[in-house]
Each structure stands twice: as structure tokens, then as C-alpha cells.
Scaffold this motif. Structure first.
Motif, PDB file in Angstrom:
ATOM      1  N   LEU A  81       0.826  -1.206   0.000  1.00 40.25           N
ATOM      2  CA  LEU A  81       0.000   0.000   0.000  1.00 40.25           C
ATOM      3  C   LEU A  81       0.864   1.261   0.000  1.00 40.25           C
ATOM      4  O   LEU A  81       1.817   1.373   0.775  1.00 40.25           O
ATOM      5  N   ASN A  82       0.501   2.187  -0.856  1.00 39.43           N
ATOM      6  CA  ASN A  82       1.198   3.472  -0.984  1.00 39.43           C
ATOM      7  C   ASN A  82       0.678   4.430   0.094  1.00 39.43           C
ATOM      8  O   ASN A  82      -0.490   4.803   0.106  1.00 39.43           O
ATOM      9  N   LYS A  83       1.576   4.832   0.964  1.00 41.88           N
ATOM     10  CA  LYS A  83       1.168   5.666   2.101  1.00 41.88           C
ATOM     11  C   LYS A  83       0.566   6.989   1.629  1.00 41.88           C
ATOM     12  O   LYS A  83      -0.414   7.480   2.196  1.00 41.88           O
ATOM     13  N   ALA A  84       1.159   7.550   0.570  1.00 41.72           N
ATOM     14  CA  ALA A  84       0.674   8.849   0.089  1.00 41.72           C
ATOM     15  C   ALA A  84      -0.785   8.761  -0.354  1.00 41.72           C
ATOM     16  O   ALA A  84      -1.555   9.711  -0.189  1.00 41.72           O
ATOM     17  N   CYS A  85      -1.167   7.609  -0.916  1.00 42.08           N
ATOM     18  CA  CYS A  85      -2.553   7.456  -1.361  1.00 42.08           C
ATOM     19  C   CYS A  85      -3.493   7.420  -0.162  1.00 42.08           C
ATOM     20  O   CYS A  85      -4.595   7.980  -0.197  1.00 42.08           O
ATOM     21  N   VAL A  86      -3.056   6.739   0.894  1.00 35.04           N
ATOM     22  CA  VAL A  86      -3.894   6.694   2.095  1.00 35.04           C
ATOM     23  C   VAL A  86      -4.038   8.099   2.675  1.00 35.04           C
ATOM     24  O   VAL A  86      -5.127   8.530   3.070  1.00 35.04           O
ATOM     25  N   GLU A  87      -2.924   8.825   2.684  1.00 36.03           N
ATOM     26  CA  GLU A  87      -2.977  10.179   3.227  1.00 36.03           C
ATOM     27  C   GLU A  87      -3.937  11.041   2.419  1.00 36.03           C
ATOM     28  O   GLU A  87      -4.711  11.819   2.984  1.00 36.03           O
ATOM     29  N   ALA A  88      -3.881  10.891   1.092  1.00 38.38           N
ATOM     30  CA  ALA A  88      -4.812  11.656   0.250  1.00 38.38           C
ATOM     31  C   ALA A  88      -6.253  11.327   0.628  1.00 38.38           C
ATOM     32  O   ALA A  88      -7.104  12.217   0.727  1.00 38.38           O
ATOM     33  N   GLY A  89      -6.516  10.038   0.850  1.00 36.66           N
ATOM     34  CA  GLY A  89      -7.863   9.627   1.232  1.00 36.66           C
ATOM     35  C   GLY A  89      -8.270  10.215   2.568  1.00 36.66           C
ATOM     36  O   GLY A  89      -9.394  10.713   2.728  1.00 36.66           O
ATOM     37  N   VAL A  90      -7.361  10.191   3.524  1.00 34.77           N
ATOM     38  CA  VAL A  90      -7.686  10.712   4.859  1.00 34.77           C
ATOM     39  C   VAL A  90      -7.900  12.228   4.797  1.00 34.77           C
ATOM     40  O   VAL A  90      -8.853  12.761   5.385  1.00 34.77           O
ATOM     41  N   ILE A  91      -7.036  12.907   4.036  1.00 33.35           N
ATOM     42  CA  ILE A  91      -7.175  14.365   3.910  1.00 33.35           C
ATOM     43  C   ILE A  91      -8.543  14.709   3.309  1.00 33.35           C
ATOM     44  O   ILE A  91      -9.250  15.595   3.785  1.00 33.35           O
ATOM     45  N   THR A  92      -8.908  13.965   2.278  1.00 35.62           N
ATOM     46  CA  THR A  92     -10.197  14.214   1.639  1.00 35.62           C
ATOM     47  C   THR A  92     -11.341  13.930   2.605  1.00 35.62           C
ATOM     48  O   THR A  92     -12.296  14.707   2.707  1.00 35.62           O
ATOM     49  N   ALA A  93     -11.226  12.821   3.306  1.00 38.12           N
ATOM     50  CA  ALA A  93     -12.288  12.451   4.245  1.00 38.12           C
ATOM     51  C   ALA A  93     -12.434  13.514   5.333  1.00 38.12           C
ATOM     52  O   ALA A  93     -13.555  13.883   5.708  1.00 38.12           O
ATOM     53  N   LEU A  94     -11.312  14.012   5.813  1.00 36.83           N
ATOM     54  CA  LEU A  94     -11.374  15.041   6.857  1.00 36.83           C
ATOM     55  C   LEU A  94     -12.020  16.313   6.311  1.00 36.83           C
ATOM     56  O   LEU A  94     -12.818  16.965   6.991  1.00 36.83           O
ATOM     57  N   ALA A  95     -11.683  16.637   5.058  1.00 36.29           N
ATOM     58  CA  ALA A  95     -12.257  17.843   4.460  1.00 36.29           C
ATOM     59  C   ALA A  95     -13.764  17.719   4.297  1.00 36.29           C
ATOM     60  O   ALA A  95     -14.479  18.711   4.273  1.00 36.29           O
ATOM     61  N   LEU A  96     -14.235  16.475   4.182  1.00 35.99           N
ATOM     62  CA  LEU A  96     -15.674  16.258   4.029  1.00 35.99           C
ATOM     63  C   LEU A  96     -16.319  15.913   5.367  1.00 35.99           C
ATOM     64  O   LEU A  96     -17.429  15.394   5.410  1.00 35.99           O
ATOM     65  N   ASN A  97     -15.619  16.161   6.424  1.00 38.29           N
ATOM     66  CA  ASN A  97     -16.123  15.904   7.770  1.00 38.29           C
ATOM     67  C   ASN A  97     -16.585  14.472   7.955  1.00 38.29           C
ATOM     68  O   ASN A  97     -17.569  14.195   8.647  1.00 38.29           O
ATOM     69  N   GLN A 153     -24.897  13.657   1.540  1.00 41.65           N
ATOM     70  CA  GLN A 153     -24.166  12.897   2.538  1.00 41.65           C
ATOM     71  C   GLN A 153     -23.163  11.995   1.828  1.00 41.65           C
ATOM     72  O   GLN A 153     -23.496  11.362   0.829  1.00 41.65           O
ATOM     73  N   LEU A 154     -21.948  11.982   2.322  1.00 40.15           N
ATOM     74  CA  LEU A 154     -20.953  11.057   1.794  1.00 40.15           C
ATOM     75  C   LEU A 154     -21.123   9.747   2.547  1.00 40.15           C
ATOM     76  O   LEU A 154     -20.848   9.662   3.736  1.00 40.15           O
ATOM     77  N   LEU A 155     -21.620   8.721   1.855  1.00 40.86           N
ATOM     78  CA  LEU A 155     -21.866   7.450   2.539  1.00 40.86           C
ATOM     79  C   LEU A 155     -20.546   6.768   2.861  1.00 40.86           C
ATOM     80  O   LEU A 155     -20.335   6.300   3.957  1.00 40.86           O
ATOM     81  N   LYS A 156     -19.662   6.707   1.867  1.00 42.91           N
ATOM     82  CA  LYS A 156     -18.345   6.150   2.177  1.00 42.91           C
ATOM     83  C   LYS A 156     -17.296   6.618   1.197  1.00 42.91           C
ATOM     84  O   LYS A 156     -17.599   6.996   0.068  1.00 42.91           O
ATOM     85  N   LEU A 157     -16.080   6.591   1.667  1.00 46.22           N
ATOM     86  CA  LEU A 157     -14.922   6.925   0.832  1.00 46.22           C
ATOM     87  C   LEU A 157     -13.987   5.742   0.904  1.00 46.22           C
ATOM     88  O   LEU A 157     -13.509   5.384   1.983  1.00 46.22           O
ATOM     89  N   GLN A 158     -13.776   5.109  -0.231  1.00 45.38           N
ATOM     90  CA  GLN A 158     -12.913   3.930  -0.208  1.00 45.38           C
ATOM     91  C   GLN A 158     -11.755   4.072  -1.169  1.00 45.38           C
ATOM     92  O   GLN A 158     -11.838   4.768  -2.166  1.00 45.38           O
ATOM     93  N   LEU A 159     -10.656   3.400  -0.829  1.00 50.59           N
ATOM     94  CA  LEU A 159      -9.476   3.395  -1.684  1.00 50.59           C
ATOM     95  C   LEU A 159      -9.544   2.169  -2.578  1.00 50.59           C
ATOM     96  O   LEU A 159      -9.971   1.096  -2.154  1.00 50.59           O
ATOM     97  N   GLU A 160      -9.125   2.318  -3.818  1.00 44.70           N
ATOM     98  CA  GLU A 160      -9.060   1.170  -4.708  1.00 44.70           C
ATOM     99  C   GLU A 160      -8.098   1.449  -5.845  1.00 44.70           C
ATOM    100  O   GLU A 160      -7.544   2.540  -5.943  1.00 44.70           O
ATOM    101  N   GLU A 161      -7.894   0.437  -6.692  1.00 51.79           N
ATOM    102  CA  GLU A 161      -6.987   0.618  -7.819  1.00 51.79           C
ATOM    103  C   GLU A 161      -7.784   0.770  -9.097  1.00 51.79           C
ATOM    104  O   GLU A 161      -8.862   0.210  -9.244  1.00 51.79           O
ATOM    105  N   ASP A 162      -7.215   1.528 -10.016  1.00 51.78           N
ATOM    106  CA  ASP A 162      -7.844   1.729 -11.310  1.00 51.78           C
ATOM    107  C   ASP A 162      -7.523   0.547 -12.207  1.00 51.78           C
ATOM    108  O   ASP A 162      -6.594  -0.218 -11.943  1.00 51.78           O
ATOM    109  N   SER A 163      -8.298   0.390 -13.262  1.00 52.65           N
ATOM    110  CA  SER A 163      -7.998  -0.649 -14.247  1.00 52.65           C
ATOM    111  C   SER A 163      -7.204  -0.026 -15.380  1.00 52.65           C
ATOM    112  O   SER A 163      -7.016   1.185 -15.428  1.00 52.65           O
ATOM    113  N   GLY A 164      -6.738  -0.852 -16.295  1.00 49.94           N
ATOM    114  CA  GLY A 164      -6.095  -0.324 -17.493  1.00 49.94           C
ATOM    115  C   GLY A 164      -7.147   0.189 -18.453  1.00 49.94           C
ATOM    116  O   GLY A 164      -8.318   0.351 -18.098  1.00 49.94           O
ATOM    117  N   LYS A 165      -6.729   0.441 -19.688  1.00 51.29           N
ATOM    118  CA  LYS A 165      -7.692   0.920 -20.677  1.00 51.29           C
ATOM    119  C   LYS A 165      -7.771  -0.091 -21.810  1.00 51.29           C
ATOM    120  O   LYS A 165      -6.744  -0.570 -22.291  1.00 51.29           O
TER     121      LYS A 165
END
Lengths: 707, 398
Positions: A81-97, A153-165
Motif C-alpha cells: 500500500l502506498n502511504k501517500a494514497c492513504v494520506e490523500a484519502g484521509v485528507i479528503t475524508a477530513l475535508a468532508l467531515n 451525505q458522503l456514505l463512504k470513501l474507499q481506496l481502490e486501484e484503477d484498471s487499465g484501458k
């Protein structure tokens, strides 16, 4: 262990109370039907590497160059797991209370597709990173009705990986796969189905995009796929249970989001009113036809067979501020991240009202400003400080609008990302207000005002905006009389253009060309005026001095006098005197104050063709006339002015004209920017092109009345 | 493995799935070897080939490069001729420190790298779990188990019977978790990125189906089918969730024993010594496999370290044994008789299977608390010395 801003909770409650009142309808639906829209937004995390491996994340890299063994699902590779991605998720979640889950888990979602090499996507299905947030935003109804505040209301914020194209080649009958995007970190934000239609959905996504961009966690470029939206849409009648929903996938612009939802709502209503049934399915939106079409049954056979991803231990986020101990050394600390998550204000109806009603900002400006809590607050304080508590006068409102725009510009385009939140500290409110006032009073062009503010914000320029603008020679002449005179001169000198202009009456677009031509002539005239100003101020222009001319004039006090008298035309033409006398090629002969043709390098053709004489006077001639005492004479008796009013005499001069006359002929469309540039080029400082345009129109009007 | 000393050069199964590694070490081709242990695949061949086989604590050794079977249970393991060799290999493997590319890798401060010492078992509390004394346990294995327990007691250890009540559920629990993860981990073998690819002009889906049908064996296809069935939305709670709960119970059984002060558990590694390969040709392969994993899979479920060590050799058949070759004849009968009949390998069918071959290795298993890998090796060394088991001695340097 809830990560929640204590101050925010009460505000949320307050906010929810406010929302109990009904909102104006913005949907296309007839009154009986109620549209229900819920959004799922996929936001690509703005991070240099992918979420579960070290492959680079470069959106525009050549095909299949940003991939490693993990992205291609080689056996024996494991996700980290990439720590920076988790931090981005947490920062966003905090911004959305949102509430950050102290422990969340990763799961596998299975389906076969070539752009998903492992055959499963790693996501968070059982327990997401965060839940239960709130996003409030300003809705601008498409019919121009008053903007209002809506919330989701933000029901949930989840981390995941993108697919290719996947790229389908019908020619090769093959699916081509680009795995550059495979494994890029995504935040999936699931919002409650609380929106009524396309406009609200568009407003939510616009607001969210700005928020994510501001937090620096996502570029939010929808056209690049950095922000993708799925919409769940259903309709029902008031009092009856919710209808069956359909899902519209992969909407990649705000416009298609709005159109797709509006179309889908009306389609569902049409189906139901015909006695049909809405099928739970996934639909795609065709941008060209503006309609949605069925893609596949949703609840049918597709079973993602979720299972835990055992390769990733539970994700723990702790809160050192709440006294929680870290579970390991490189664990994510919510308290630390809260410092990095700029506090995002709740958009309240009161705030919106203050901006749109009291300060009379446009809905668009207000909705942009409302995004930035601190800036919005200090803006309102500034308005109170400079306008007092009462209603704003139109000038004040105008100033406020410029101030708001300058603030937004500075925030969004001037300051680098990490300084953006300091804009209110860097730009003093009195500096901002006086700068806006300069614009409002026509002393400073708006784009120059942006420059001024940028200097203050970036380089901590302590001078007042007035001083900065003066130093840069940006202060606009507001000598309306001078402009009028120059315009009048231009009109008399260019009957053909005037005639064209008048002939095209009623077609604003076609009038532009002759109008802009006249504006340029006016600018030319003003330039000469300006040159005299400059040379006087600086006491330079060696050439002139050498000739002793300027001095003579000055000694005579004529120029000053003429200007004071507003014998503008005359004085301006006299201003040519100051043009450097270089070659003396030009022969000037004035015959009875009528046509005065000056041939220089054969370029006067144009003027001749027009049948009016636009004669470039250069150098020697002026000397002659001055030596003759003509100028003085004409001024004294007003002859020149008279003859000009008759449209008979035109004197053109200066160093520029040769070049610029040719330029007029060729230039097809003269843009506002072009004119602005030309203004600076010719005058060495700013003039308001609008004001000049107005003056020209008035001059034309006057002359046509006379004729 | 062909045993030249047996009549007619008889073949015997080496055990598996890391049987190749085990044979290489047993034959003197290698000083030691790596294997992977998901349900007993290191300990099982170690036991049958007379080697020391260590399945370390889950996460002690990095799984990077290990082809995933069951991510939550896979452990790289070590096969060696003696516990001393095994400890040396483990120390070498741990010397690189933590592997940042495996999030479940935790070498921590678990292991001290010093060589094994001459030690004693004075005061050691050894638990003998009653549940491992189960149907199908070969008498000679049981005998060895008793002998070693007595030996430890003689050395001053406190040997006591303990209970791990959920052990009987381990095979079915393991079976569900295994098939689910196999179904998931094997979805990547589509032939798109690498490996065998069978072309089809019909459609992408057809190409997937043909490639996977050609490239994956029947056993794997069976597990994929079962696993996907268990993972269906409607089944997930009943199978996968339930299996994870049972797994937790099994782990808690062990926890309770450690809490009571037990230091190490002594169990059989396999129910029987090396069987003839015909055993694996019977139709119901999976059932036999799970029976083989009976003693080993609980430690994988619980993530604990476990070590298999040779403790003796099978004796010649006793004259009054009535079941001569009954086991094999039963199996072959079933196989030749009707392919549609499932042969029942549970219970006494296997119990009867005494091998009647003299000199086959018999092995026992030591199980310790999480992170006590080194201690297991230390105890194994004590037993090795006390039992004086003959070892393969290499004449020349490899």
C-alpha cells in the motif's frame, strides 16, 4: 475513536436544520414526479506512483510504459500500500467531515477483463477508509433562478486501484490494452441518493472537483478521466416509495452528467407513464444523441465474488491528538493529516446570501468564493470594513465584485499550491480594496490589477496598488475630453469606416471591424498626445531638443494652453511636433487648410484611396508649420478645429503610422487583447479600450447627426 | 522416489507438494532446500523422506516470488538433513531483514541468529493434543509418538495431554479457504499477459475459456469451480465467512494452550509413512490430500511455526498382522471397479494401511507459539541427539 472536527459537528447540525426547508425544483420533471439521483465519483489520486506498487503514475505517458511486474499480475508479486494514497484519502475524508474508520480492510472484486490483469480489483468493500461525511455546495439552476445551497451525505470513501484501458479495434477485431492506468490509486466517493436532478448533480461534481483540486489530492480533470462519475437515477411520485434505479456509467464531463441525468429522468417518467416498468440496469450515455442506452443487466449474472485481500494487513489510522497510540511506526496519524487538510467550510445558505444578496456577487463568483472558508470570511469582513453595515452602492458592489475576482484569481492562478491558503495573510484587505477601486474607477485595467495583486501576494510588495500601477505606468488616462477629441478626429478622418459602420447598423458583429479600425485611429491620436506628455514630463527627446522646438513650444506655453482649453484636435495634432524628426523625407504642404497629402514611401496610398487625406506628417513639416506660427495661429482662431470638423483636413503623423496603417489594412479581426496590446505598444501605458470604443460610437453618432 | 533396496526397486511417494526439494536433499543433491508450505507441503515430504522440515511462523520469510496459492497461509519453508542445517539456512534467509515488497513479512526481532546449542528440555512443558490421535493413524507412527514423548519426559520435560477441540474441523475449513483463494489467485492465468494462450476468433471470453481449459489441470479447475461457488454473493456468508470463523476458533485453541503455560506441542506429521504412488492415483484425490494435511494444516490456519523431524524408522511387519496389504488392495479394487463410485478413504480404510516395509522414516511434528521458530529447532536438536537418528553424510563438498 472518531476523527471529527468538534467545531464542525454543531455546524452540521445547524446546517441540516436549514435544509429542512424545501428547495426550488431544478429538475425537468413535471410536478408529480420526483427525481432521485445518487452519485458515485471515482477520483484518481494525484500521486507520483501507483497505489500498490512503485510504477510511475503518468497520465500521458506512451502506451504500456508505466508498468511493472505487479501491474501485469505476474505470479509472485504482492501489493504494498502506498502511504501517500492513504494520506490523500484521509485528507479528503477530513475535508468532508467524514468519520475515519480506525481499521479498514482491502478486498478483491473479481471479473474477467483484459484491462484487469489479475482478474480482480483491490478495493475496500467490507469496511471503507471513511464514512458518513457531508458535502454542501451551491446549485446554480439552469433557468437562471436564484442559486441555493444543497447538501449530500458522503456514505463512504474507499481506496481502490484503477484498471487499465481497453481500446477496441474493429479493423483488427481485437481488444488492445494499455496498462499504464492499471493500479493507479482511486478514491471512490459514494454519495447518498439525495439529489433531485442534473443541475444538482453537476453542482456537486463541480464543487467536489474544486475541493479535490484544492486539497491537491486529485487533478479533477474530467476530460482526462481523473474524475469519473456514475449516476444512480430513479423517479417516484411524492408519497410513494422510491422507484427502481438505473445506473449511468462513466460520465466524463459535467455537461454529459447533467444531460444524461435529465434524459434518464424523463425517459423513466415516459416509461412509467406508458404503464411500463423501469428495469434495474446499467446504461451508457451517448453524448451526440444526448440519450442513454442499456449496457447490461445489473442484477443479473454479474457477481463480483468479493473476498478479503489477505496480502494487505488491515489499514489502521490512529489519532494521536485523541491520545490513541500508534499501532506501528509508519502508521497513518489522522491528527497530523488534519493539519494538512485545509479546513473546508460548510457552504451555508447564510453565507451564500451574504455573497449574492449583500455583496451582489454573481452566482458563479459566489459559488467559487464560498469554496474557500478563510478567504470568504475575510472578503465579507473587508466589505463590512469599507462599506459599512448598510446596503452597498452600485460602485461599492462593483468594487466588491472586482475584489472577489482578484482574490480568486490570486488564489487559483498566482500562488503556488502550498501558499494558496495564505492568500488572505499576503494580501492586505485595504490593498485589495483599493486595487479593486482603481479598476472600478477605470484607472486600472482589470488584467493589470491582477498583476498588481500578484506582485503583492508573491513578492510582498508593500507599496499601495496605486503606487505600483503608477510605477508601471499602468494608470489609465481618464481624460475623457482627450479621448472624445481623439475619437472625433478619427471619425472625421475616416469617413469610409464611418460609413461602413453606419451601413452595418443593426449587425453588431459586422460593425466590429470598422469600429475597431476607428478605435485604432483614435489610439494613434492618443499616442501623439501621450508622446507629448511623455516628452514634456521627461524633458527629453533629444532630437526635438536639439531643434529647440519643444522648448520653444513650451516656452510659448501653447501646448499646455491648448490642452487646458480642450482644443484637443489641434493640440493633438500639434503633439506630432514631438515626433522625432528623423529623416525629413516627408514633404508636407498644406493648402488652404484642406487636403494635406503627405507621401512617404508611397504608403499613403491607402489614405488616398479612401479619398480622405490621412497624411503622415513627419518631422520637417511640423517644424515648418511651427516656424510659420501656424499652430499658434490656428489655435488662436480655431481654424484648425473648424476645418477638421468639416472633415477636410487630416493630419497624420508620428513614427508609427507607416507601419500601423499597413497593419490596419491587413488585420481582419481586431481582438480586445490585440487592442490592449496595441494600446500599450502605442501609448506606453493603459487606456480602457471600452471607454475609447464608447467615445468613438459617440463621435460617430455626433457626426452622423450633423450630416 | 524409487527405493532400490526394496524388492523390484519399488516406488514410494515422496510426499508433497515440495517433494522435489525433499528428494534432492534426501539424495544428497543439495545441502538444503526451500519449499512452500500452505497446508503441510514442506513438512509432509520432510516426514516421508526423513528430513527436518520447518514451516516458519506466517510472515517470518518473505513471500515475494512465491507463486500464490493461499495468501493467508503460504509460507516459504526450509528442508534440511538436520536441525542444525535448518537453523543455518533460516539464519541465512533472515539475514536480509524485512522485505518491503511483502506487506505480511515480519521478521521483526523474532529470531536470534546464533547457532543451536546443546540444550536440555528440563522443565519444558510439552503438550500432546488428544485430537491428533485420530482414525487413520498408523500404529508405527503412534508408537514413535509415544517413544518420543517418553524420551522428553525422561529428559525432565513435563509431558501432558492437552485438547485442541476444533482440530477435526481443520480440513474442511482449510478446504474452503484454499479453494476460494485458488479461485481468486488463478484468475490471472488468462494467457493475456503471459503463459499459454489458445487463440479463438470467436470472442475474448472464448479465448479465456479455451486457454484456461488447456492450461489448468483438473485438480486446479475443480478448486476454482468450488472456490467460485463458495464466493458467490449468496454463499459467501455460509462458506467463506464461516470458514474464517472456524479458523479463528482453531487459532484460539492454540492460544488457550499457550496461555496455560505449554511451550510446545508434539504431534505426528503424517498419519502414515511413505505410501506407494498408487495411493495417489485413486479417483478421490482431494479427499486423500486433506487427510494427509490433517496434522499439518491446523498450524497453517493458526499461522504458527511447526517443524517435522525424523524420529525413527518403520519396523518389519509383525507376523500376526492380519491386514497384510489390505489397504492397497482395497484402493486398487475401488479404482478398477467403478470410476463412478467415490472411494471412502476416511476412517478405518486407511487405518488398516500398514506399510509392511522396513526402514521407512517415521516423523513427528513440533508446534510452537508464534515467533518461537528458533525454539522448535532447539528442541529438535535435543531430540536428534537423544534419538541418534542416522543422517546422510556427504562424502564430498557439494
Amino acid at each position: 475513536m472518531l476523527l471529527r472536527l468538534p467545531s464542525a459537528t454543531s455546524t452540521i447540525r445547524q446546517c441540516i436544520k436549514n435544509f429542512s426547508v424545501a428547495h426550488p425544483k431544478t429538475s425537468v420533471l413535471s410536478d408529480a414526479w420526483i427525481g432521485v439521483v445518487g452519485l458515485e465519483v471515482h477520483a484518481q489520486i494525484n500521486c507520483s506512483t501507483k497505489i500498490f506498487c512503485r510504477s510511475p503514475n503518468q497520465p500521458n505517458a506512451p502506451v504500456n510504459t508505466c508498468i511493472g511486474v505487479f501491474d501485469t499480475a505476474h505470479p509472485g508479486t504482492l501489493p504494498v500500500l502506498n502511504k501517500a494514497c492513504v494520506e490523500a484519502g484521509v485528507i479528503t475524508a477530513l475535508a468532508l467531515n467524514a468519520r475515519i474508520n480506525p481499521v479498514s480492510y482491502f478486498d478483491r472484486k473479481h471479473y474477467f477483463y483484459p484491462d484487469l490483469p489479475a482478474g480482480y480489483q483491490i478495493t475496500q468493500q467490507r469496511v471503507a477508509l471513511a464514512e458518513n461525511g457531508l458535502l454542501s455546495f451551491v446549485v446554480l439552476p439552469p433557468d437562471g433562478a436564484a442559486p441555493y445551497v444543497q447538501q449530500a451525505q458522503l456514505l463512504k470513501l474507499q481506496l481502490e486501484e484503477d484498471s487499465g484501458k481497453s481500446i477496441y479495434s474493429s479493423k483488427l477485431n481485437k481488444v488492445l490494452v494499455d496498462l499504464n492506468r492499471a493500479g493507479v490509486g482511486l478514491m471512490e466517493l459514494v454519495f447518498s441518493p439525495c439529489l433531485s436532478g442534473g443541475a444538482e448533480a453537476a453542482a456537486l461534481v463541480r464543487h467536489l472537483g474544486q475541493l479535490l483540486r484544492r486539497l491537491g489530492v486529485c487533478t479533477a480533470n474530467m476530460n482526462e478521466g481523473a474524475l469519473r462519475v456514475d449516476a444512480n437515477v430513479s423517479v417516484h411520485k411524492a408519497g410513494s416509495p422510491l422507484g427502481t434505479r438505473t445506473e449511468i456509467k462513466n460520465l466524463n464531463s459535467i455537461r454529459s452528467l447533467r444531460e444524461a441525468i435529465e434524459h434518464e429522468l424523463s425517459r423513466q417518467v415516459a416509461v412509467l407513464e406508458d404503464g411500463g416498468v423501469v428495469v434495474n440496469e446499467t446504461r451508457s450515455f451517448d453524448q451526440d444523441s444526448g440519450t442513454t442506452a442499456s449496457m447490461r443487466d445489473k442484477e443479473g449474472l454479474q457477481d463480483y465474488r468479493f473476498m478479503p485481500e489477505f496480502n494487505l494487513p488491515p489499514l489502521r489510522v490512529y489519532d494521536s491528538g485523541a491520545g490513541d497510540p500508534p499501532s506501528s511506526s509508519d502508521c497513518i496519524d489522522g491528527t497530523e493529516l488534519r493539519k494538512r487538510s485545509s479546513s473546508v467550510p460548510l457552504v451555508t445558505p447564510e453565507l451564500l446570501e451574504a455573497l449574492t444578496q449583500r455583496c451582489q456577487l454573481t452566482a458563479l463568483d459566489a459559488s467559487a468564493l464560498i469554496m474557500y472558508g478563510e478567504m470568504c470570511r475575510s472578503f465579507l469582513c473587508m466589505v463590512d470594513q469599507f462599506c459599512g453595515p448598510g446596503d452597498l452602492s452600485s460602485a461599492q458592489a462593483n468594487t466588491a465584485e472586482y475584489a472577489a475576482r482578484l482574490l480568486l484569481h490570486c488564489h487559483q492562478h498566482v500562488l503556488p499550491q502550498h501558499l494558496q491558503d495564505t492568500v488572505t495573510e499576503r494580501v492586505d484587505s485595504s490593498q485589495l480594496w483599493s486595487c479593486a477601486q482603481l479598476v472600478q474607477r477605470n484607472h486600472l485595467r482589470y488584467d493589470r490589477a491582477k498583476e498588481v495583486i500578484a506582485r503583492i501576494a508573491l513578492h510582498s510588495d508593500a507599496r499601495s496598488p496605486q503606487q505600483i500601477a503608477e510605477a508601471e505606468n499602468w494608470i489609465q488616462s481618464i481624460d475623457d475630453a482627450a479621448i472624445d477629441a481623439a475619437a472625433t478626429e478619427a471619425v472625421y478622418a475616416n469617413p469610409v469606416l464611418v460609413e461602413k459602420f453606419l451601413r452595418r447598423e443593426g449587425n453588431l458583429k459586422k460593425q466590429q471591424r470598422p469600429l475597431k479600425g476607428l478605435v485604432r485611429y483614435t489610439l494613434e491620436a492618443l499616442r501623439r498626445d501621450n508622446d507629448s506628455d511623455v516628452s514634456k514630463r521627461d524633458g527629453e527627446v533629444e532630437a526635438s531638443k536639439r531643434d529647440g522646438e519643444v522648448e520653444a513650444l513650451k516656452r510659448d506655453g501653447e501646448v499646455a494652453a491648448s490642452k487646458r482649453d480642450c482644443e484637443v484636435e489641434a493640440s493633438k495634432r500639434d503633439g506630432e511636433v514631438k515626433a522625432p524628426k528623423r529623416d525629413g523625407e516627408v514633404e508636407a504642404s498644406k493648402r488652404d487648410g484642406e487636403i494635406e497629402a503627405l507621401k512617404r514611401n508611397g504608403e499613403v496610398k491607402a489614405s488616398k484611396r479612401d479619398g480622405e487625406v490621412a497624411a503622415s506628417k513627419r518631422d520637417g513639416e511640423v517644424e515648418a508649420s511651427k516656424r510659420d506660427g501656424e499652430v499658434a495661429a490656428s489655435k488662436r482662431d480655431g481654424e484648425v478645429a473648424a476645418s477638421k470638423r468639416d472633415g477636410e483636413v487630416e493630419v497624420q503623423g508620428g513614427k508609427g503610422p507607416v507601419k500601423s496603417i499597413a497593419f490596419y489594412e491587413k488585420d481582419d479581426v481586431l481582438t480586445r487583447q490585440g487592442l490592449n496590446r496595441l494600446t500599450v505598444q502605442l501609448l506606453g501605458k493603459d487606456k480602457d479600450v471600452n471607454a475609447i470604443e464608447d467615445a468613438v460610437r459617440k463621435a460617430i453618432h455626433r457626426s452622423s447627426q450633423k450630416n | 522416489m524409487r527405493c532400490g533396496s526394496l524388492p523390484g526397486g519399488k516406488w514410494l511417494a515422496s510426499g508433497g507438494s515440495s517433494g522435489g526439494s525433499a528428494v534432492a536433499v534426501a539424495a544428497g543433491m543439495a545441502y538444503g532446500a526451500l519449499g512452500s508450505d500452505t497446508g503441510g507441503s514442506v513438512r509432509n515430504p520432510a516426514a516421508l523422506c526423513g528430513l527436518v522440515g520447518l514451516k516458519p511462523s506466517y510472515g517470518l520469510l518473505s513471500r515475494t516470488g512465491l507463486v500464490s496459492l493461499v495468501n493467508g497461509m503460504d509460507c516459504p519453508g526450509v528442508l534440511a538433513r538436520s536441525s542444525t542445517d535448518c537453523a543455518a539456512l533460516l539464519a541465512a534467509l533472515l539475514s536480509g531483514g524485512a522485505d518491503p515488497s511483502d506487506s505480511t513479512n515480519y521478521p521483526g526481532e523474532l529470531e536470534d541468529m546464533s547457532p543451536l546449542r546443546e540444550g536440555s528440555v528440563e522443565g519444558l512443558r510439552v503438550g500432546v493434543p488428544a485430537e491428533y490421535h485420530c482414525a487413520g493413524l498408523q500404529a508405527q507412527v503412534l508408537g514413535a509418538w509415544r517413544r518420543v514423548a517418553d524420551l522428553l519426559a525422561d529428559g525432565g520435560a513435563q509431558v501432558e495431554q492437552v485438547s485442541l477441540p476444533h482440530t477435526p474441523y481443520a480440513p474442511s475449513c482449510y478446504s474452503v479457504l484454499n479453494t476460494c483463494e485458488v479461485a481468486s489467485n488463478y484468475t490471472r492465468y488468462t494467457g493475456v499477459e503471459y503463459g499459454l494462450q489458445v487463440q479463438s476468433d470467436h470472442s475474448m471470453e472464448a479465448q479465456y475459456a479455451l486457454t484456461r481449459a488447456a492450461g489448468l489441470s483438473q485438480v486446479v479447475r475443480d478448486r476454482i469451480l468450488a472456490g467460485n461457488y463458495f464466493l458467490l454473493r449468496s454463499n459467501c456468508d455460509v462458506y467463506l465467512q464461516q470458514a474464517m470463523k472456524v479458523r479463528r476458533l482453531i487459532k484460539q485453541d492454540f492460544d488457550a494452550v499457550w496461555r496455560d503455560g505449554v511451550d510446545v506441542l508434539l504431534t505426528p506429521t503424517t498419519l502414515f509413512s511413505a505410501p506407494p504412488p498408487e495411493l495417489f492415483m485413486v479417483k478421490n484425490y482431494s479427499e486423500l490430500t486433506y487427510l494427509q494435511d490433517l496434522c499439518t494444516s491446523p498450524t497453517n490456519l493458526a499461522g504458527l511455526p511447526a517443524l517435522s523431524l525424523p524420529v525413527g524408522f518403520s519396523a518389519a511387519p509383525s507376523q500376526n498382522d492380519p491386514n497384510t496389504n489390505e489397504f492397497l488392495s482395497n484402493e486398487l479394487q475401488a479404482r478398477n471397479g467403478s470410476d463412478d463410485n467415490q472411494c471412502n478413504l476416511s476412517g478405518t480404510d486407511v487405518t488398516g494401511g500398514e506399510q509392511h516395509i522396513e526402514g521407512l522414516p517415521l516423523a513427528l511434528q513440533l508446534i510452537g507459539p508464534y515467533g518461537h521458530d528458533k525454539r522448535l529447532l532447539q528442541i529438535a536438536k535435543y531430540l536428534e541427539d537423544a534419538l541418534d537418528i542416522p543422517k546422510l553424510v556427504l562424502q564430498e563438498l557439494l
